[in-house]
Motif scaffolding. Structure first.
Motif, short mmCIF file in Angstrom:
data_model
loop_
_atom_site.label_atom_id
_atom_site.label_comp_id
_atom_site.label_asym_id
_atom_site.label_seq_id
_atom_site.Cartn_x
_atom_site.Cartn_y
_atom_site.Cartn_z
N PHE A 92 19.83 63.01 42.79
CA PHE A 92 20.09 61.78 43.35
C PHE A 92 20.85 60.87 43.16
O PHE A 92 21.47 60.05 42.88
CB PHE A 92 19.00 61.00 43.83
N GLY A 93 21.89 61.68 41.48
CA GLY A 93 22.11 61.00 40.30
C GLY A 93 22.00 60.07 39.47
O GLY A 93 20.38 59.25 39.36
N ALA A 94 22.45 59.71 38.69
CA ALA A 94 22.28 59.09 37.49
C ALA A 94 21.35 57.52 37.87
O ALA A 94 21.36 56.45 37.40
CB ALA A 94 23.47 58.82 36.46
N GLU A 95 22.92 56.97 38.92
CA GLU A 95 22.01 55.83 39.90
C GLU A 95 20.46 54.99 39.67
O GLU A 95 19.88 54.72 40.13
CB GLU A 95 23.37 55.35 40.55
N PHE A 96 20.40 55.95 40.35
CA PHE A 96 18.86 56.41 40.97
C PHE A 96 18.12 56.55 39.88
O PHE A 96 17.32 55.42 40.25
CB PHE A 96 19.00 57.83 42.08
N VAL A 97 18.03 57.45 38.57
CA VAL A 97 17.51 57.69 38.02
C VAL A 97 17.22 56.03 37.22
O VAL A 97 16.42 55.82 36.66
CB VAL A 97 17.25 58.74 36.82
N THR A 98 18.83 55.53 36.90
CA THR A 98 18.26 53.86 36.31
C THR A 98 17.70 53.29 36.33
O THR A 98 17.18 52.47 36.42
CB THR A 98 20.25 54.07 36.15
N GLU A 99 17.58 53.68 38.43
CA GLU A 99 16.83 52.48 38.85
C GLU A 99 15.29 52.13 38.88
O GLU A 99 14.70 51.90 38.84
CB GLU A 99 16.95 52.33 40.83
N LEU A 100 15.24 53.92 38.75
CA LEU A 100 13.61 54.41 38.89
C LEU A 100 13.25 54.34 37.79
O LEU A 100 11.40 53.65 37.19
CB LEU A 100 13.32 55.86 39.34
N ASP A 101 14.09 54.14 36.76
CA ASP A 101 13.85 53.67 34.76
C ASP A 101 13.44 52.37 35.01
O ASP A 101 12.68 52.14 34.47
CB ASP A 101 14.40 54.25 33.92
N GLY A 102 13.74 51.83 35.13
CA GLY A 102 14.12 49.69 35.65
C GLY A 102 11.90 49.67 36.25
O GLY A 102 11.79 48.88 36.08
N LEU A 103 12.06 50.38 37.25
CA LEU A 103 11.00 49.96 38.14
C LEU A 103 9.89 51.22 37.20
O LEU A 103 8.92 50.33 37.06
CB LEU A 103 11.33 51.06 39.42
N GLU A 104 10.39 52.05 36.33
CA GLU A 104 8.76 51.94 35.53
C GLU A 104 8.28 51.83 34.68
O GLU A 104 7.15 50.66 34.21
CB GLU A 104 9.88 54.07 34.42
N ALA A 105 9.89 50.54 34.12
CA ALA A 105 9.53 49.98 32.67
C ALA A 105 8.57 48.56 33.96
O ALA A 105 7.39 48.09 33.25
CB ALA A 105 10.94 48.95 32.54
N LEU A 106 8.67 48.08 34.36
CA LEU A 106 8.25 46.76 35.42
C LEU A 106 6.36 47.32 35.79
O LEU A 106 5.69 46.62 35.76
CB LEU A 106 8.79 46.54 36.72
N VAL A 107 6.58 48.50 36.62
CA VAL A 107 4.97 48.85 36.63
C VAL A 107 4.49 49.30 35.27
O VAL A 107 3.08 48.48 35.05
CB VAL A 107 4.55 50.29 36.92
N ALA A 108 4.81 49.14 34.08
CA ALA A 108 4.42 49.27 32.51
C ALA A 108 3.86 48.58 32.19
O ALA A 108 2.92 48.08 31.42
CB ALA A 108 5.30 50.44 31.90
N SER A 109 4.50 47.25 32.88
CA SER A 109 4.52 45.63 31.73
C SER A 109 3.67 45.30 32.91
O SER A 109 3.06 43.56 32.35
CB SER A 109 5.41 45.39 32.04
N ALA A 110 2.98 45.42 34.35
CA ALA A 110 2.57 44.99 34.96
C ALA A 110 0.53 44.95 34.54
O ALA A 110 0.52 45.89 33.89
CB ALA A 110 2.41 44.97 36.53
#
Length: 176
Positions: free
Chosen positions: A158-176
């Motif tokens: 799906f490309g680097a942009e998709f994974v970058t977006e998921l990385d950001g979501l992962e960080a949000l989930v981890a900080s919640a």
């Protein structure tokens, strides 16, 4: 996207596993129409290396589903308690092993569902497999997150942009 992919963990180093006996391969795997066609394009080589004739590879059943590239899929047959492409004399997927031996990119013959497992998709959602959620996946529990193990494959598909977006979501989930 279902954020369980960031929280659910499993022993993700499949070929280093000594306890599962390739249990995740016992049901066969969904194969998109395009993947089926790519596998069939290599049929002579695959038959020669596995000794399994192409008429035994797929169930012939078809599922029409917009989540699959090309709009649908079939499924690999199950023989002797596992996917027809499960290596019985070794470990793992024969399609993957053949690709590596031949110098092919394994993505050309190995189904996306198999490559991403236990990350999967359905109803337009990227999510954890049922087996990972209900704990029936033998290797569930310890290890990296499902996303962590699938991250490179998700980027390939799906490309680097998709994974970058998921990385950001992962960080949000981890900080919640």
């Amino acid at each position: 996207m279902d954020d369980t992919i960031f929280a659910r963990r499993y022993f993700g180093y499949c070929l280093a596993c000594t306890f599962c006996g390739d249990a995740c391969c016992q049901y066969g795997v969904d194969v998109t129409f395009a993947e089926r066609d790519r596998i069939l394009a290599h049929a002579d080589v695959i038959e020669g290396e596995t000794g399994i004739t192409r008429d035994r590879w797929f169930t012939g059943e078809v599922v029409i589903d917009p989540d699959y590239a090309g709009g649908g899929a079939t499924r690999t047959r199950v023989e002797h308690g596992g996917c027809v492409f499960l290596q019985r004399e070794a470990r793992g997927c024969a399609l993957h092993a053949i690709a590596l031996r031949r110098g092919w990119d394994y993505h050309t013959v190995k189904p996306i569902v198999s490559t991403l497992f236990p990350v999967t998709f359905g109803d337009g959602v990227l999510c954890s497999s049922e087996e990972l959620i209900d704990g029936s996946l033998v290797c569930a529990g310890d290890g990296p997150s499902a996303y962590g193990m699938a991250r490179g494959e998700l980027e390939w598909y799906f490309g680097a942009e998709f994974v970058t977006e998921l990385d950001g979501l992962e960080a949000l989930v981890a900080s919640a």
